[in-house]
Design an enzyme around this catalytic site. Structure first.
Site, PDB file in Angstrom:
ATOM      1  N   ASP A  46       0.444   2.269   3.957  1.00  0.00           N
ATOM      2  CA  ASP A  46       0.090   1.246   2.964  1.00  0.00           C
ATOM      3  C   ASP A  46      -1.186   1.637   2.220  1.00  0.00           C
ATOM      4  O   ASP A  46      -2.124   0.848   2.115  1.00  0.00           O
ATOM      5  CB  ASP A  46      -0.082  -0.107   3.663  1.00  0.00           C
ATOM      6  CG  ASP A  46      -0.171  -1.272   2.670  1.00  0.00           C
ATOM      7  OD1 ASP A  46       0.354  -1.149   1.542  1.00  0.00           O
ATOM      8  OD2 ASP A  46      -0.766  -2.302   3.020  1.00  0.00           O
ATOM      9  N   ILE A  47      -1.188   2.849   1.696  1.00  0.00           N
ATOM     10  CA  ILE A  47      -2.384   3.351   1.017  1.00  0.00           C
ATOM     11  C   ILE A  47      -2.354   2.908  -0.444  1.00  0.00           C
ATOM     12  O   ILE A  47      -1.436   3.249  -1.190  1.00  0.00           O
ATOM     13  CB  ILE A  47      -2.465   4.885   1.110  1.00  0.00           C
ATOM     14  CG1 ILE A  47      -2.500   5.318   2.572  1.00  0.00           C
ATOM     15  CG2 ILE A  47      -3.711   5.397   0.376  1.00  0.00           C
ATOM     16  CD1 ILE A  47      -2.371   6.802   2.774  1.00  0.00           C
TER      17      ILE A  47
END
Length: 260
Positions: A46-47
């Site tokens: 979830d960058i």
């Protein structure tokens, strides 16, 4: 922690990072990912700019925050006997601290191969879209796509379906093909969803056009000459159809453009 990369992006009137700021931030991100992937055996998944914070190096912003609150307290109200305060923003620091990767609520163990949906839509990697087994390289693709937001001031991929219903995997895949060409057949053969979008011999079968006349070189607007060539090569180290063809975080830390 100070604010996120997303906050910094919107504080800038140009809504984009300078080359030096981008490089400094990416070095910290790749250091974090190298530690996360090799030592912790975790995939972040979830960058995004919201999840990259900056340490407070300039302590004067804490004092100015305190004084501002004393002189003009933040609006507040009481709900169920609990005080609710309006947020007050920190000042822009004179110097920036290290970039810190945060929010591991969606992180998973990398030693276990997975094929569930993950990642923010516009940053989803090919293996997640096609539902092949995925692991650490999804984070590398994720960073590559996010770089475009930070440096070019717009998304690389949007995934807006022409049916008007918003994001779709088929629209996203079509955009990726426009930039990178068709996916390798061996990768399609691994994907549980590949048959929805491709024939058995790898031909696109969705009724949506693949963009033409697009490339990373044409889409990049702020660099030129050798520097641009190096930047595009750096991007291609992350944006590869096959996860095994992407560079690792450790390898990207040695990239010539990043260290130029």
């Amino acid at each position: 922690m100070w604010e996120s990369f997303r906050d910094l992006l919107y504080r800038n009137p140009n809504h984009r990072f300078t080359e030096d700021l981008l490089k400094a931030g990416l070095i910290q991100i790749f250091l974090a990912l190298d530690y996360l992937h090799t030592e912790c055996k975790l995939v972040q998944t979830d960058i995004k700019s919201d999840n990259i914070l900056q340490e407070i190096e300039d302590k004067s912003i804490l004092e100015s925050f305190t004084q501002a609150e004393l002189k003009s307290p933040s609006p507040r109200k009481t709900v169920n006997d609990l005080p609710i305060y309006a947020s007050r923003r920190f000042d822009l620091p004179k110097v920036f601290g290290r970039a810190v990767l945060s929010d591991f609520g969606s992180a998973v163990q990398g030693v276990e191969r997975r094929n569930h949906d993950a990642q923010p839509n516009i940053y989803r990697s090919p293996e997640v879209m096609l539902k092949t087994d995925w692991s650490y390289p999804v984070d590398i693709w994720n960073v590559g796509a996010m770089v475009w937001d930070l440096f070019e001031g717009r998304h690389l991929f949007y995934g807006n379906d022409p049916d008007g219903k918003g994001y779709s995997t088929r629209a996203h895949l079509a955009e990726v093909m426009g930039f990178l060409g068709p996916p390798p057949l061996d990768m399609l053969q691994r994907g549980k969803r590949s048959h929805e979008f491709f024939t058995s011999d790898g031909k696109w079968k969705q009724d949506i056009e693949i963009p033409t006349g697009v490339s990373l070189e044409l889409s990049e607007e702020f660099l030129d000459g050798k520097n641009k060539e190096m930047f595009i090569a750096f991007m291609r180290g992350m944006l590869q159809w096959r996860p095994e063809d992407r560079k690792t975080a450790k390898e990207l830390l040695q990239d010539p453009w990043l260290n130029d």
